[in-house]
Design an enzyme around this catalytic site. Structure first.
Site, PDB file in Angstrom:
ATOM      1  N   ASP A  20       0.812  -1.229   0.000  1.00 68.69           N
ATOM      2  CA  ASP A  20       0.000   0.000   0.000  1.00 68.69           C
ATOM      3  C   ASP A  20       0.840   1.272   0.000  1.00 68.69           C
ATOM      4  O   ASP A  20       0.435   2.304   0.541  1.00 68.69           O
ATOM      5  CB  ASP A  20      -0.959   0.027   1.208  1.00 68.69           C
ATOM      6  CG  ASP A  20      -1.892  -1.155   1.206  1.00 68.69           C
ATOM      7  OD1 ASP A  20      -2.290  -1.584   0.122  1.00 68.69           O
ATOM      8  OD2 ASP A  20      -2.219  -1.653   2.300  1.00 68.69           O
ATOM      9  N   LYS A  23       1.966   2.190  -5.078  1.00 72.32           N
ATOM     10  CA  LYS A  23       2.521   1.640  -6.325  1.00 72.32           C
ATOM     11  C   LYS A  23       1.606   1.934  -7.503  1.00 72.32           C
ATOM     12  O   LYS A  23       2.069   2.283  -8.590  1.00 72.32           O
ATOM     13  CB  LYS A  23       2.712   0.115  -6.194  1.00 72.32           C
ATOM     14  CG  LYS A  23       3.661  -0.288  -5.072  1.00 72.32           C
ATOM     15  CD  LYS A  23       3.712  -1.798  -4.900  1.00 72.32           C
ATOM     16  CE  LYS A  23       2.433  -2.410  -4.376  1.00 72.32           C
ATOM     17  NZ  LYS A  23       2.117  -2.120  -2.969  1.00 72.32           N
ATOM     18  N   GLY A  47      -4.504  -4.306  -3.702  1.00 74.74           N
ATOM     19  CA  GLY A  47      -5.530  -3.290  -3.952  1.00 74.74           C
ATOM     20  C   GLY A  47      -4.830  -2.002  -4.306  1.00 74.74           C
ATOM     21  O   GLY A  47      -4.115  -1.444  -3.487  1.00 74.74           O
ATOM     22  N   GLN A 225       2.021  -5.996  -3.272  1.00 78.79           N
ATOM     23  CA  GLN A 225       2.433  -6.102  -1.861  1.00 78.79           C
ATOM     24  C   GLN A 225       3.752  -5.339  -1.641  1.00 78.79           C
ATOM     25  O   GLN A 225       4.013  -4.388  -2.357  1.00 78.79           O
ATOM     26  CB  GLN A 225       2.572  -7.567  -1.430  1.00 78.79           C
ATOM     27  CG  GLN A 225       1.245  -8.285  -1.253  1.00 78.79           C
ATOM     28  CD  GLN A 225       0.649  -8.807  -2.537  1.00 78.79           C
ATOM     29  OE1 GLN A 225       1.312  -9.456  -3.306  1.00 78.79           O
ATOM     30  NE2 GLN A 225      -0.615  -8.529  -2.767  1.00 78.79           N
TER      31      GLN A 225
HETATM   32  P1  GDP Z   1      -0.681   0.320  -3.604  1.00 80.00           P
HETATM   33  O1  GDP Z   1      -1.320  -0.911  -3.104  1.00 80.00           O
HETATM   34  O2  GDP Z   1       0.784   0.381  -3.330  1.00 80.00           O
HETATM   35  O3  GDP Z   1      -0.994   0.603  -5.051  1.00 80.00           O
HETATM   36  O4  GDP Z   1      -1.293   1.519  -2.752  1.00 80.00           O
HETATM   37  P2  GDP Z   1      -2.852   1.712  -2.389  1.00 80.00           P
HETATM   38  O5  GDP Z   1      -3.572   2.177  -3.602  1.00 80.00           O
HETATM   39  O6  GDP Z   1      -3.386   0.531  -1.674  1.00 80.00           O
HETATM   40  O7  GDP Z   1      -2.741   2.837  -1.286  1.00 80.00           O
HETATM   41  C1  GDP Z   1      -2.242   4.087  -1.563  1.00 80.00           C
HETATM   42  C2  GDP Z   1      -3.346   5.135  -1.344  1.00 80.00           C
HETATM   43  O8  GDP Z   1      -2.744   6.412  -1.246  1.00 80.00           O
HETATM   44  C3  GDP Z   1      -4.335   5.231  -2.498  1.00 80.00           C
HETATM   45  O9  GDP Z   1      -5.585   5.535  -1.967  1.00 80.00           O
HETATM   46  C4  GDP Z   1      -3.800   6.387  -3.327  1.00 80.00           C
HETATM   47  O10 GDP Z   1      -4.809   7.066  -4.053  1.00 80.00           O
HETATM   48  C5  GDP Z   1      -3.243   7.274  -2.266  1.00 80.00           C
HETATM   49  N1  GDP Z   1      -2.079   8.065  -2.654  1.00 80.00           N
HETATM   50  C6  GDP Z   1      -1.080   7.768  -3.515  1.00 80.00           C
HETATM   51  N2  GDP Z   1      -0.161   8.745  -3.531  1.00 80.00           N
HETATM   52  C7  GDP Z   1      -0.580   9.684  -2.661  1.00 80.00           C
HETATM   53  C8  GDP Z   1      -0.047  10.930  -2.201  1.00 80.00           C
HETATM   54  O11 GDP Z   1       1.025  11.354  -2.580  1.00 80.00           O
HETATM   55  N3  GDP Z   1      -0.774  11.623  -1.282  1.00 80.00           N
HETATM   56  C9  GDP Z   1      -1.955  11.164  -0.783  1.00 80.00           C
HETATM   57  N4  GDP Z   1      -2.586  11.899   0.121  1.00 80.00           N
HETATM   58  N5  GDP Z   1      -2.486  10.000  -1.190  1.00 80.00           N
HETATM   59  C10 GDP Z   1      -1.810   9.267  -2.107  1.00 80.00           C
HETATM   60  P1  IMO Z   2      -0.908  -4.135  -2.233  1.00 78.03           P
HETATM   61  O1  IMO Z   2      -0.494  -4.696  -3.571  1.00 78.03           O
HETATM   62  C1  IMO Z   2      -0.903  -4.557   2.108  1.00 78.03           C
HETATM   63  C2  IMO Z   2      -1.113  -8.623   3.715  1.00 78.03           C
HETATM   64  C3  IMO Z   2      -2.365  -9.054   4.437  1.00 78.03           C
HETATM   65  C4  IMO Z   2      -1.764 -10.014   5.448  1.00 78.03           C
HETATM   66  C5  IMO Z   2      -0.659 -10.691   4.657  1.00 78.03           C
HETATM   67  C6  IMO Z   2      -1.039 -12.028   4.065  1.00 78.03           C
HETATM   68  O2  IMO Z   2      -2.193  -3.408  -2.264  1.00 78.03           O
HETATM   69  O3  IMO Z   2       0.205  -3.370  -1.611  1.00 78.03           O
HETATM   70  P2  IMO Z   2      -2.589 -12.722   2.024  1.00 78.03           P
HETATM   71  O4  IMO Z   2      -4.033 -12.485   1.763  1.00 78.03           O
HETATM   72  O5  IMO Z   2      -1.682 -12.162   0.985  1.00 78.03           O
HETATM   73  O6  IMO Z   2      -2.278 -14.150   2.320  1.00 78.03           O
HETATM   74  O7  IMO Z   2      -2.279 -11.928   3.395  1.00 78.03           O
HETATM   75  O8  IMO Z   2      -0.319  -9.790   3.611  1.00 78.03           O
HETATM   76  N1  IMO Z   2      -1.323  -8.101   2.346  1.00 78.03           N
HETATM   77  C7  IMO Z   2      -1.221  -6.817   2.010  1.00 78.03           C
HETATM   78  N2  IMO Z   2      -0.985  -5.726   2.768  1.00 78.03           N
HETATM   79  N3  IMO Z   2      -1.035  -4.432   0.764  1.00 78.03           N
HETATM   80  C8  IMO Z   2      -1.239  -5.517  -0.006  1.00 78.03           C
HETATM   81  O9  IMO Z   2      -1.220  -5.459  -1.360  1.00 78.03           O
HETATM   82  C9  IMO Z   2      -1.379  -6.776   0.603  1.00 78.03           C
HETATM   83  N4  IMO Z   2      -1.611  -8.025   0.153  1.00 78.03           N
HETATM   84  C10 IMO Z   2      -1.558  -8.822   1.229  1.00 78.03           C
HETATM   85  O10 IMO Z   2      -2.999  -7.968   5.054  1.00 78.03           O
HETATM   86  O11 IMO Z   2      -1.158  -9.302   6.497  1.00 78.03           O
HETATM   87 MG    MG Z   3      -2.826  -1.536  -1.829  1.00 78.65          MG
END
Ligand code: GDP
Ligand code: IMO
Ligand code: MG
Length: 421
Positions: A20, A23, A47, A225
């Site tokens: 999260d 990416k 996600g 991840q």
């Molecule tokens: P990923 O799994 O690595 O693709 O990250 P996620 O999408 O799960 O979580 C990142 C969250 O931060 C998302 O809701 C993005 O829209 C948000 N985001 C990304 N870059 C920025 C930023 O520079 N500032 C803020 N406030 N939010 C951001």
């Molecule tokens: P993105 O791509 C954050 C975490 C779960 C749990 C552990 C194992 O959005 O960064 P799983 O379902 O993979 O067997 O769960 O890994 N986890 C993540 N945490 N971002 C993710 O993906 C994750 N995918 C799995 O919360 O701790």
């Molecule tokens: Mg994510």
């Protein structure tokens, strides 16, 4: 004959904390400069939230290059695919024909994997991993145990159905002992739907990528991840079941290490973790709560509140080395806006000793912090010089401690609110 040195290399994006990191935003942004974007591991546990012109998209399996109409998006052999989740996700987009390719060697997540994941988590009780409940662990377990089902098998439904029924029957005692009841009447119908919806996208993506690089196409590899969730190098057993690090990209695509070009590590300006397991810089007080609120730190996949804390430079430095990062993308700097003091973990104390590496007993590590003065506002900044001096200082110091240059800074979810350093 193409000389190796003339050939394009595939660049790589990798999360270097606990996932999260943002990416999705960076892959979406960079995808404008690439012909092909490839996911190499994980499944719909990922996600990725992407905001373009005020509209929000949630992606789980389809690579984050999909919002760029020109990029071809590839789901590599290292991904585990829930056909059901993929079909649902594909419906968000109008026409993916020719823009989405699925490796015939990627393994499927089927209903029993999801039920097994959830049942096993229940059994673990207090020691639960906190998985996303999407069947990731059981699907990868079956792959390694040589009892999995590749998505390419959808091309021969009679054989797939027969093999799957045989497998389910053999494993019936396990399902029974876990109170898992499988609906076998609908099995054929489901497989037919998967084949109907997906078969035209399924190819040998390894050959496709080799040819693409030979033809000088620009390829971007997208990790899901994060490094600390890597099956080998993460906080085992509180990890996911795949190789999330850059090395995993070779296995998950069929490219070789010499095919990999620039590696960019994606990292938040602070830290979060979803699920259980050690997290030395977690803040249980007001600061943690403020980070969660200002950063909207709730999971894209499960909606769970993310655990929040300070930037862990020890973990990031190690992750940068592990992945071979050429540059860092610092995300969500704006979330630190308004904090009076900002902390960075520069070492750990373990059993009375100060160390600057990740110990095997990370759960016993206490963070040693260095404190920085805060700033008022970075949100929406698009130029490094526009950042308050304290924010510039914070970034420069992080760069020094981690020992990797910062190439991108992100100051809002929006594609355009990004600084190229
Ligand atoms: P990923 O799994 O690595 O693709 O990250 P996620 O999408 O799960 O979580 C990142 C969250 O931060 C998302 O809701 C993005 O829209 C948000 N985001 C990304 N870059 C920025 C930023 O520079 N500032 C803020 N406030 N939010 C951001
Ligand atoms: P993105 O791509 C954050 C975490 C779960 C749990 C552990 C194992 O959005 O960064 P799983 O379902 O993979 O067997 O769960 O890994 N986890 C993540 N945490 N971002 C993710 O993906 C994750 N995918 C799995 O919360 O701790
Ligand atoms: Mg994510």
């Amino acid at each position: 004959m193409i000389q190796k040195s003339d050939r394009k290399r595939a660049d790589l994006i990798v999360g270097i904390q606990w996932g999260d990191e943002g990416k999705g935003k960076i892959v979406d942004l960079l995808a404008q400069n690439y012909d092909i974007v490839v996911r190499y591991q994980g499944g719909h546990n990922a996600g990725h939230t992407i905001v373009v012109e005020g509209k929000t998209y949630a992606l789980h399996l389809i690579p984050s290059g999909v919002l760029n109409p020109k990029a071809v998006n590839v789901i590599g052999n290292g991904v585990v695919i829930s056909p059901e989740a993929l079909i649902k996700e594909m419906k968000q987009f109008e026409n993916l024909e020719g823009r989405l390719l699925i490796s015939d060697s990627a393994h499927m997540i089927l209903d029993h994997h999801i039920l097994l994941d959830q049942a096993k988590e229940k059994l673990r009780g207090k020691k639960a991993i906190g998985t996303t409940g999407r069947g990731i662990g059981p699907a990868y377990s079956d792959k390694i145990a040589r009892s999995g089902f590749k998505i390419g098998m959808l091309r021969d439904l009679d054989k797939l159905e027969a093999d799957l029924r045989e497998y389910l029957q053999q494993n019936e005692p396990i399902f029974k002992s876990l109170d898992i009841n499988l609906d076998l009447d609908s099995l054929r119908g489901k497989l037919e739907e998967y084949a109907r919806e997906l078969n035209s996208y399924i190819i040998n993506t390894t050959n496709y990528l080799w040819k693409a690089l030979d033809d000088n196409k620009r390829v971007l590899l997208e990790g899901a991840q994060g490094t600390m969730l890597d099956i080998d190098h993460g906080t085992y057993p509180y990890v996911t079941s795949s190789s999330t690090i850059s090395a995993g990209a070779c296995i998950g695509t069929g490219l070789n290490p010499k095919d990999i070009g620039e590696v960019t590590g994606i990292v938040k300006a602070y830290a979060t973790r979803v699920g259980n397991g050690p997290f030395p810089t977690e803040d249980f007080g007001d600061d943690g709560e403020k980070l969660r609120e200002q950063g909207h730190e709730f999971g894209t996949t499960t909606g769970r509140p993310r655990r929040c804390g300070w930037f862990d430079a020890v973990a990031v430095k190690s992750a940068s080395r592990l992945n071979g990062c050429d540059g860092l993308s610092i995300m969500k700097l704006d979330v630190l806006d308004g904090f009076e003091k900002i902390k960075v973990c520069v070492a750990y104390e373990v059993n009375g000793e100060e160390i600057d590496y990740i110990p095997s007993n990370l759960e016993d590590a206490k963070p040693i912090y260095r404190e920085f003065d805060g700033w008022e506002k970075t949100e929406g900044a698009r130029d490094f010089d526009q950042l308050p001096e304290n924010a510039q200082n914070y970034l420069r110091e992080i760069e020094k401690i981690v020992g990797t240059k910062i190439s991108i800074v992100s100051t809002s979810p929006d594609r355009d609110d990004t600084i190229r350093v």
